[in-house]
Write a protein that holds these residues in place. Structure first.
Motif, mmCIF file in Angstrom:
data_model
loop_
_atom_site.group_PDB
_atom_site.id
_atom_site.type_symbol
_atom_site.label_atom_id
_atom_site.label_comp_id
_atom_site.label_asym_id
_atom_site.label_seq_id
_atom_site.Cartn_x
_atom_site.Cartn_y
_atom_site.Cartn_z
ATOM 1 N N ALA A 190 0.844 -1.200 0.000
ATOM 2 C CA ALA A 190 0.000 0.000 0.000
ATOM 3 C C ALA A 190 0.878 1.247 0.000
ATOM 4 C CB ALA A 190 -0.920 -0.007 1.214
ATOM 5 N N ALA A 191 1.935 1.225 0.821
ATOM 6 C CA ALA A 191 2.839 2.371 0.870
ATOM 7 C C ALA A 191 3.531 2.549 -0.476
ATOM 8 C CB ALA A 191 3.872 2.185 1.976
ATOM 9 N N ALA A 192 3.988 1.457 -1.057
ATOM 10 C CA ALA A 192 4.658 1.539 -2.354
ATOM 11 C C ALA A 192 3.704 2.137 -3.387
ATOM 12 C CB ALA A 192 5.134 0.159 -2.793
ATOM 13 N N ASP A 193 2.472 1.716 -3.331
ATOM 14 C CA ASP A 193 1.474 2.198 -4.280
ATOM 15 C C ASP A 193 1.309 3.709 -4.184
ATOM 16 O OD1 ASP A 193 -0.465 2.178 -6.204
ATOM 17 O OD2 ASP A 193 -2.069 1.445 -4.910
ATOM 18 N N THR A 194 1.277 4.241 -2.965
ATOM 19 C CA THR A 194 1.093 5.693 -2.832
ATOM 20 C C THR A 194 2.279 6.460 -3.393
ATOM 21 O OG1 THR A 194 2.104 5.800 -0.645
ATOM 22 C CG2 THR A 194 -0.266 5.486 -0.705
ATOM 23 N N LEU A 195 3.410 5.796 -3.540
ATOM 24 C CA LEU A 195 4.574 6.473 -4.107
ATOM 25 C C LEU A 195 4.667 6.239 -5.610
ATOM 26 C CD1 LEU A 195 7.112 5.753 -1.270
ATOM 27 C CD2 LEU A 195 5.915 7.864 -1.774
ATOM 28 N N GLY A 196 3.605 5.702 -6.162
ATOM 29 C CA GLY A 196 3.567 5.535 -7.605
ATOM 30 C C GLY A 196 4.254 4.280 -8.107
ATOM 31 N N ILE A 197 4.503 3.351 -7.215
ATOM 32 C CA ILE A 197 5.161 2.117 -7.647
ATOM 33 C C ILE A 197 4.098 1.097 -8.048
ATOM 34 C CG2 ILE A 197 6.510 0.160 -6.807
ATOM 35 C CD1 ILE A 197 8.079 2.258 -5.165
ATOM 36 N N PRO B 74 -2.050 6.559 -8.076
ATOM 37 C CA PRO B 74 -1.208 7.578 -7.440
ATOM 38 C C PRO B 74 -0.076 8.072 -8.343
ATOM 39 C CG PRO B 74 -1.588 5.764 -5.937
ATOM 40 C CD PRO B 74 -2.140 5.343 -7.262
ATOM 41 N N ARG B 75 0.334 7.248 -9.284
ATOM 42 C CA ARG B 75 1.407 7.673 -10.184
ATOM 43 C C ARG B 75 1.010 8.935 -10.959
ATOM 44 N NH1 ARG B 75 1.804 2.647 -13.241
ATOM 45 N NH2 ARG B 75 0.753 1.965 -11.379
ATOM 46 N N MET B 90 2.182 5.705 5.656
ATOM 47 C CA MET B 90 2.478 4.794 4.566
ATOM 48 C C MET B 90 3.986 4.584 4.561
ATOM 49 S SD MET B 90 -0.160 3.837 2.957
ATOM 50 C CE MET B 90 -1.885 4.209 2.703
#
Ligand SMILES: Nc1ncnc2c1ncn2[C@@H]1O[C@H](COP(=O)(O)OP(=O)(O)OP(=O)(O)O)[C@@H](O)[C@H]1O
Ligand SMILES: [Mg+2]
Lengths: 319, 510
Positions: A190-197, B74-75, B90
């Motif tokens: 989830a954290a990775a996702d918020t960073l656009g990963i 989010p990207r 997060m």
């Protein structure tokens, strides 16, 4: 036999048996670092062993002594294809990782033995390959006194290559950005996702690398140890690799070291006979040893080792 | 308008059959600081989730810099310069602070991550905005306040144009909050736009230009902050007048309920509590004030049985309780509202009513010969939801789907309704709205008035001063001072805490 000869035998036998485990344990590390549990390593090894053997038998006369090396690539390629099933099931369709892996393990031997019967006149095993991986003496290094004989004479080149791949994997996972991202989706998607990963992308990468390395591991087994393919070519090595991965704390260097340790365990039935004190022990014990050690190591270390936090957990995005 | 950076038009978001956002429209100008105010569950995080690409609107349109934006993930939001500091962190606990900050935007050199450059860039930002962070620490080892700073740094590092701060101050100390206010002003002067979510009206008055009030998923009003009084904001948000006074009765405070003697506790190889003595009497609320990271967390963990005590004794009603299991300690009469509700206080994939029985599920009448009585569990759940005003669709809703403040209310409900002899409350009102703060304060006060003890650890100095009978200041694992809350202001207490810290640091230098 002199001490150095005994050591050389122990060492090279250990390496020969360790090589397939190292590749496969590294494969497991990639998959689980990305958050996908991979109990299907055994199946991936089987596919790698089978495809490499078929290639070797079919093209041995074309490529000559280079055949087993090309066979490894073939094994890796089919291992990768096979692991695609696991990736699609777990990442795209969010199936349970253990069940998907188990399906691979059930499917691989059935499929490969079936194909063996079709390709080789109904026999349950392939003929023996002509072009196999022999032993290797490092020019120059072998001349170092004492050490040269133990480490670099009549030894397993592919094992050294495997150790190198272990180091490269460590570099990849811990020094490159792709490695950092791959580990991040295994820790907190989830954290990775918020960073656009892109979580799915990196999990696919993890599983496919795992399939390729597992396939290579199986191929090494067939090209340097069993020299043919049958239902018993891969007999638990996938699970031992899994244990090595855990023992090595999901770290490529640790997995490599642990795989070498398991290689030593696997080579016991062979080297037991060479070592004077051990030569009286009933060989049954040596044959049980690798499996017993696997279980013991798992029992002792599984509870303590810290797996990636999201290992085995599917990521469901907010709607 | 030309200079509208963000426009959200007629946004509706429906979860299942529940309308979390109902036809909301919102505009944000360049350089503007916009506050979002609304009760727990009003739909603030949901709205911001859509702006940051985490959630998809059921209907409506988002326009960034005059162009309609799809915001599929989010990207895309990141590419459009939107950076969000999420209400629930997060972060990746197993990674270092540095790795957490650069993840996804790693500087490279010859194919490998250039950690040196990354560290330099971040240290530059840290210096510029006075954000103190330890880059090499593992996130699992740092305090909640530091985690919050790391989250803020993540947004700064990404050079966002629009910053969304979702309750960034809930876990910060007063000093850190005023620092964040300065950062926010600095960003706005640089021409960045900020959306600031907070339940603290004082902060809104201090930082925001405009405030949008949301109630039950609808925009109630948009007001200029300078022209609106705090009380008016509160009333708009809750829908009725809010009462801030509290009823502190005279009670007998003679009995020692809880006593700690010469306690030492180790964490991460360091002595975090050093020879600490502390007593809580019957009918007394003891406030523990202190700069974050001075052993407060370790103290709570040691008392509740989550961490080993090195030496010393902890006594409840005259009986030793250290070296016992967490369950035994809870049964002896200690309840705890933990600092970190998501990791310690709740099991997110379980329902509200299941979470409410986490401490009693194995006992009669909830468990009968090993079978759970779900009828009773859900009945009790419904009752507590009503009593504690937990805004939810039903008692069977997963706690993970609740809004942050309502998750907090679930923990509070479970811990307080156990009627403990000693209630430990760590930031008990973290992230809850004014109405709910009032209610939780009342409940804590009821505990005291009934002759039980309360240990209140909080970064909210006003909360500590309002509720406590006695306040102790904690520094470097020791109690270094005690004050009477009746004749101390929060400024004075803040100075005292910071003073200790500064005196210490000066001492180290000379
Ligand atoms: N994934 C989800 N599934 C179902 N319901 C949800 C989900 N996420 C949020 N909700 C519901 O939507 C409503 C709004 O939640 P939201 O988190 O936006 O509130 P909030 O205004 O941020 O509150 P708080 O101040 O407590 O953080 C809540 O009632 C919540 O239960
Ligand atoms: Mg929220």
């Amino acid at each position: 036999m002199s001490l150095s000869t005994i050591l050389m035998t122990v060492f090279s036998t250990t390496l020969i048996y360790a090589a397939p485990l190292i590749f496969t344990a590294l494969g497991g590390t990639f998959s689980e670092r990305s958050g996908v549990v991979n109990v299907g390593l055994e199946g991936m090894m089987i596919v790698g062993a089978f495809s490499s053997t078929v290639f070797n038998l079919s093209f041995g006369n074309v490529f000559g002594a280079g055949t087993p090396w090309i066979s490894l690539l073939i094994g890796g390629f089919f291992g990768l294809l096979f692991s695609l099933l696991h990736a699609v099931a777990t990442v795209t369709y969010r199936a349970d990782h253990i069940i998907s892996g188990t399906v691979l393990n059930l499917m691989a031997p059935a499929l490969c033995v079936f194909l063996t019967r079709i390709f080789y006149n109904g026999k349950g095993q392939t003929p023996v390959i002509d072009q196999s991986m022999g032993n290797f003496t490092f020019p120059g290094l072998a001349n170092i006194p004492f050490i040269g004989k133990i480490l670099f004479t009549r030894t397993s080149l592919i094992a050294y290559l495997a150790i190198f791949v272990g180091g490269a994997s460590w570099f990849f996972l811990y020094r490159t950005n792709i490695g950092l991202r791959l580990r991040s989706v295994g820790e907190n998607p989830a954290a990775a996702d918020t960073l656009g990963i892109n979580v799915a992308k990196y999990r696919y990468i993890g599983v496919l690398i795992s399939g390729a390395l597992g396939g290579v591991g199986g191929a090494v087994m067939a090209q340097s140890i069993t020299l043919n393919f049958s239902a018993s070519t891969i007999s638990g090595q996938g699970f031992m690799s899994l244990a090595a991965m855990i023992f090595g704390k999901w770290n490529p260097m640790g997995a490599t070291g642990a795989a070498i340790f398991f290689g030593l365990a696997q080579s016991l039935p062979i080297i037991g006979g060479y070592i004077p004190i051990l030569s009286h022990v009933d060989s049954v014990w040596f044959q049980i040893a690798p499996y017993a050690i696997t279980i013991i190591v798992l029992v002792i270390f599984l509870g303590k080792a810290v797996a990636p936090a999201a290992d085995g957990r599917n990521y469901i995005k907010g709607k | 308008m030309e200079n509208d950076i963000v426009q959200m038009k007629n946004i509706t978001k429906i979860f299942g059959s529940y309308k979390a956002n109902d036809n909301i429209s919102l505009k944000l100008k360049k350089g503007e600081i916009l506050a979002l105010l609304g009760e727990n569950g009003a739909g603030k995080s949901t709205l911001m989730g859509m702006l940051s690409g985490l959630l998809k609107p059921t209907s409506g349109e988002i326009i960034i810099n005059g162009k309609p934006a799809k915001m599929e993930n989010p990207r895309e939001a990141k590419a459009l310069g939107i950076g969000m500091v999420h209400q629930h962190f997060m972060l990746i606990p197993a990674f270092s602070v540095l790795e957490n900050i650069i993840l996804g935007d790693e500087p490279l050199k010859a194919g490998r991550i250039d950690y040196k450059k990354a560290a330099k860039d971040i240290e530059f930002l840290a210096g510029k905005y006075h954000l103190e962070i330890d880059l090499n620490a593992k996130v699992s080892d740092i305090t909640v306040g530091m985690q919050q700073r790391v989250e803020i740094m993540k947004a700064l590092y990404r050079k966002a144009n629009v910053f969304i701060f979702d309750e960034p101050t809930a876990a910060l100390t007063p000093q850190e909050i005023s620092q964040l206010m300065k950062i926010t002003h600095a960003l706005s002067e640089e021409g960045k736009s900020i959306i600031f979510i907070t339940h603290k009206l004082k902060e809104i008055k201090e930082v925001a230009d405009r405030c949008v009030v949301i109630r039950m998923g609808k925009v109630i009003d948009s007001v200029r902050v300078a022209e609106t009084k705090e009380a008016a904001l509160a009333e708009m948000m809750v829908g009725h007048k809010v009462n801030f006074a509290i009823d502190k009765k005279e009670v007998n405070q003679e009995k020692d309920i809880f006593k700690i003697e010469k306690l030492s506790v180790e964490a991460h190889g360091q002595l975090k509590i050093k020879n600490l003595d502390l007593t809580v009497h019957s009918g007394e609320i003891v406030g523990v004030a202190g700069v974050d990271g001075n052993g407060q967390s370790e103290l709570i963990e040691a008392v509740t049985g989550l961490r080993k005590c090195k030496t010393g004794t902890i006594m409840l009603n005259g009986k030793k309780i250290q070296h016992q299991s967490a369950r035994k300690i809870a049964e002896a009469g200690i309840s705890c509202i933990p600092e970190d509700r998501q990791n310690v206080g709740l099991i997110l994939p379980l329902t509200i009513s299941e979470n409410l029985v986490l401490k009693s599920y194995y006992k009669k009448p909830i468990s009968n010969k090993g079978f759970l009585n779900y009828k009773k569990i859900n009945e009790d759940g419904r009752r507590m939801i009503k009593q504690f005003d937990i805004r939810s669709q039903s008692e069977k809703e997963l706690v993970g789907d609740l809004s942050g403040g309502n998750q907090q209310k679930v923990v509070v409900a479970r811990e307080i309704s156990a009627q403990p002899d000693l209630l430990i409350a760590a930031n008990p009102t973290r992230g809850v709205d004014i109405g709910a703060i009032e209610y939780i304060h009342e409940k804590i006060m009821e505990q005291r008035n009934a002759g039980h003890g309360v240990l209140l650890v909080s970064f909210e100095l006003e909360e500590i001063l309002k509720l406590s009978d006695r306040v102790v200041v904690m520094h470097e694992g020791q109690i270094v001072g005690e004050i009477d809350p009746r004749d101390t202001s929060s400024e004075e207490l803040g100075m005292l805490m910071a003073g200790k810290q500064q005196a210490e640091e000066m001492g180290e230098i000379s």
